[in-house]
Scaffold this motif. Structure first.
Motif, PDB file in Angstrom:
ATOM      1  N   UNK A  17      34.682 -27.437  -4.327  1.00  0.00           N
ATOM      2  CA  UNK A  17      33.291 -27.786  -4.014  1.00  0.00           C
ATOM      3  C   UNK A  17      32.315 -27.319  -5.084  1.00  0.00           C
ATOM      4  N   UNK A  18      32.820 -26.750  -6.172  1.00  0.00           N
ATOM      5  CA  UNK A  18      31.949 -26.321  -7.266  1.00  0.00           C
ATOM      6  C   UNK A  18      32.506 -26.896  -8.564  1.00  0.00           C
ATOM      7  N   UNK A  19      31.621 -27.057  -9.559  1.00  0.00           N
ATOM      8  CA  UNK A  19      32.128 -27.613 -10.824  1.00  0.00           C
ATOM      9  C   UNK A  19      33.314 -26.793 -11.340  1.00  0.00           C
ATOM     10  N   UNK A  20      34.401 -27.468 -11.634  1.00  0.00           N
ATOM     11  CA  UNK A  20      35.631 -26.767 -11.991  1.00  0.00           C
ATOM     12  C   UNK A  20      35.519 -26.148 -13.373  1.00  0.00           C
ATOM     13  N   UNK A  21      34.879 -26.852 -14.298  1.00  0.00           N
ATOM     14  CA  UNK A  21      34.804 -26.280 -15.650  1.00  0.00           C
ATOM     15  C   UNK A  21      34.035 -24.961 -15.642  1.00  0.00           C
ATOM     16  N   UNK A  52      48.588 -28.442 -16.917  1.00  0.00           N
ATOM     17  CA  UNK A  52      49.086 -27.217 -16.279  1.00  0.00           C
ATOM     18  C   UNK A  52      48.317 -26.904 -15.000  1.00  0.00           C
ATOM     19  N   UNK A  53      47.033 -27.244 -14.977  1.00  0.00           N
ATOM     20  CA  UNK A  53      46.212 -26.910 -13.810  1.00  0.00           C
ATOM     21  C   UNK A  53      45.950 -28.113 -12.923  1.00  0.00           C
ATOM     22  N   UNK A  54      46.471 -29.269 -13.303  1.00  0.00           N
ATOM     23  CA  UNK A  54      46.288 -30.469 -12.496  1.00  0.00           C
ATOM     24  C   UNK A  54      44.833 -30.895 -12.367  1.00  0.00           C
ATOM     25  N   UNK A  55      44.082 -30.756 -13.472  1.00  0.00           N
ATOM     26  CA  UNK A  55      42.681 -31.181 -13.433  1.00  0.00           C
ATOM     27  C   UNK A  55      42.460 -32.325 -14.411  1.00  0.00           C
TER      28      UNK A  55
ATOM     29  N   UNK B 179      51.339 -35.719 -10.965  1.00  0.00           N
ATOM     30  CA  UNK B 179      49.940 -35.474 -11.310  1.00  0.00           C
ATOM     31  C   UNK B 179      49.827 -35.038 -12.772  1.00  0.00           C
ATOM     32  N   UNK B 180      50.723 -34.150 -13.212  1.00  0.00           N
ATOM     33  CA  UNK B 180      50.671 -33.671 -14.593  1.00  0.00           C
ATOM     34  C   UNK B 180      50.928 -34.809 -15.578  1.00  0.00           C
ATOM     35  N   UNK B 181      51.855 -35.707 -15.227  1.00  0.00           N
ATOM     36  CA  UNK B 181      52.156 -36.834 -16.121  1.00  0.00           C
ATOM     37  C   UNK B 181      50.957 -37.771 -16.235  1.00  0.00           C
ATOM     38  N   UNK B 203      45.154 -34.893  -5.240  1.00  0.00           N
ATOM     39  CA  UNK B 203      44.577 -35.593  -6.379  1.00  0.00           C
ATOM     40  C   UNK B 203      43.135 -35.214  -6.679  1.00  0.00           C
ATOM     41  N   UNK B 204      42.474 -34.514  -5.775  1.00  0.00           N
ATOM     42  CA  UNK B 204      41.014 -34.456  -5.902  1.00  0.00           C
ATOM     43  C   UNK B 204      40.537 -33.767  -7.177  1.00  0.00           C
ATOM     44  N   UNK B 205      41.343 -32.852  -7.705  1.00  0.00           N
ATOM     45  CA  UNK B 205      40.927 -32.174  -8.930  1.00  0.00           C
ATOM     46  C   UNK B 205      41.059 -33.088 -10.147  1.00  0.00           C
ATOM     47  N   UNK B 206      41.814 -34.167  -9.962  1.00  0.00           N
ATOM     48  CA  UNK B 206      42.061 -35.073 -11.091  1.00  0.00           C
ATOM     49  C   UNK B 206      40.974 -36.127 -11.242  1.00  0.00           C
TER      50      UNK B 206
END
Lengths: 132, 243
Positions: A17-21, A52-55, B179-181, B203-206
């Protein structure tokens, strides 16, 4: 040998819910300042960090942009991105974090209707009681 | 719509997908009802909504596998349709790989089907997604087969990738690898990715862009960073819209 360390703790919890960067910048800044990430260390690529962090890669790129702006990391074309070896920049960053922590402390006191001194005294009394 | 205006102010030239007033009616039921949105090039857009929202129908039309009744769909500024299939790589909701083949045999075959196949990328993805080349497809677990399907999809170099429910029935570790790929794909080649899913948390972080669809209508289009600036997550936005 090149210095190595994890850029972020292995189980770093992201708040969606907060900017990830911003969360990344804050955590990495602290790790550089406290020495967990040594000066001169090579940083993973934007792609590696994101995977690595899935972002989103934009998040990783923005993290590096912010850290570069503050001088804590430096990019050399064709070589990669590294933690600065400039001790003054790290000292300044440490000072900024410390000052902010104290500011937060004053704010917490004010929000309780206390002075910082009163709040400190409460803390001292409390620790004294616990020791006794 | 403000989102449309913002986009056109930002980068007028780099729109990967644009739908305008797209409608689809089947047996008098409106499956898609005046769908309009834009997806900027290079973004990873999440298309989210409850079951039966119209996600798969919409993706099939964007991919050129089906047609709407009215409205327009454009890919990179030109109309969508079957002749554009070479410009996009689609991971369909349900698909069957030939079970009698081994992975390496299938990849050899796929390299022959797709003119934009990248053999080197397929090789990298085999290790990234932990797919063993000598396994017979019929003996793979669901997660392995899903990873092979994604591998097939990502080994093409088409500028638009469309993934329809890439995570259904797949274990956590496979999800993380997938997700990483996808992230790697996006970071390396500035491709545009559109993902329909209801696994929001995976997926939401992507996502950097969010399209919410429900009952055949667009319910909201959001920039995910802007959501977070205002203290919302993809999930909380979803709840807010569909509550």
């Amino acid at each position: 040998m090149e210095p190595t360390a994890e850029l972020l703790p292995q189980h770093f919890q992201i708040n969606p819910s907060l900017p990830i960067y911003e969360q990344f910048v804050e955590a990495i800044r602290r790790r550089i300042v406290c020495g967990a990430i040594p000066p001169g260390m090579r940083l993973p690529s934007v792609r590696e960090l994101a995977a690595a962090r899935g972002v989103n890669p934009t998040t990783a790129a923005r993290t590096y942009q912010e850290l570069e702006r503050s001088g804590l990391i430096v990019t050399y074309r064709g070589q990669g991105t590294f933690v600065t070896r400039d001790g003054d920049i790290i000292t300044d960053a440490r000072r900024a974090i410390a000052v902010q922590a104290v500011r937060d402390f004053f704010e917490a006191a004010a929000s309780l209707g206390l002075t910082a001194e009163q709040m400190l005294n409460m803390y001292r009394e409390d620790s004294h009681d616990n020791e006794a | 719509m403000t989102t449309k205006l913002e986009l056109s102010l930002q980068e007028p030239a780099s729109v990967a997908v644009e739908c305008r007033d797209l409608c689809l009616t089947i047996k008098k039921k409106a499956i898609l009802d005046r769908i309009s949105f834009q997806i900027p090039s290079g973004s990873l857009t999440g298309l989210l909504g409850p079951n039966g929202a119209g996600k798969s129908s919409l993706l099939r039309i964007v991919a050129g596998l089906a047609q709407g009744d009215s409205g327009t769909v454009q890919l990179f500024g030109k109309p969508a349709g079957p002749e554009r299939l070479g410009e996009l790589s689609l991971l369909p909701d349900r698909s069957n790989l030939p079970g009698w083949l081994r992975v390496d045999e299938w990849l050899h075959y796929a390299a022959g089907i797709y003119p934009d196949w990248s053999k080197s990328r397929a090789g990298e993805l085999l290790s990234e997604l932990s797919v063993s080349p000598h396994t017979r497809i019929s003996s793979m677990s669901r997660g392995e087969e899903a990873r092979l399907q994604l591998l097939t999809c990502l080994s093409r170099t088409a500028p638009l990738i469309i993934l329809d429910e890439p995570f259904t029935g797949i274990d956590l570790l496979s999800r993380e690898r997938i997700a990483a790929a996808v992230v790697g794909e996006l970071a390396d080649s500035k491709r545009t990715v559109l993902v329909a899913t209801h696994d929001i948390r995976e997926m939401e972080l992507l996502f950097d862009r969010l399209i919410l669809i429900g009952g055949g209508r667009i319910r909201s289009v959001d920039d995910v960073d802007a959501l977070r600036q205002s203290g919302q997550s993809v999930e909380s936005r979803y709840r807010e819209v569909f509550a």
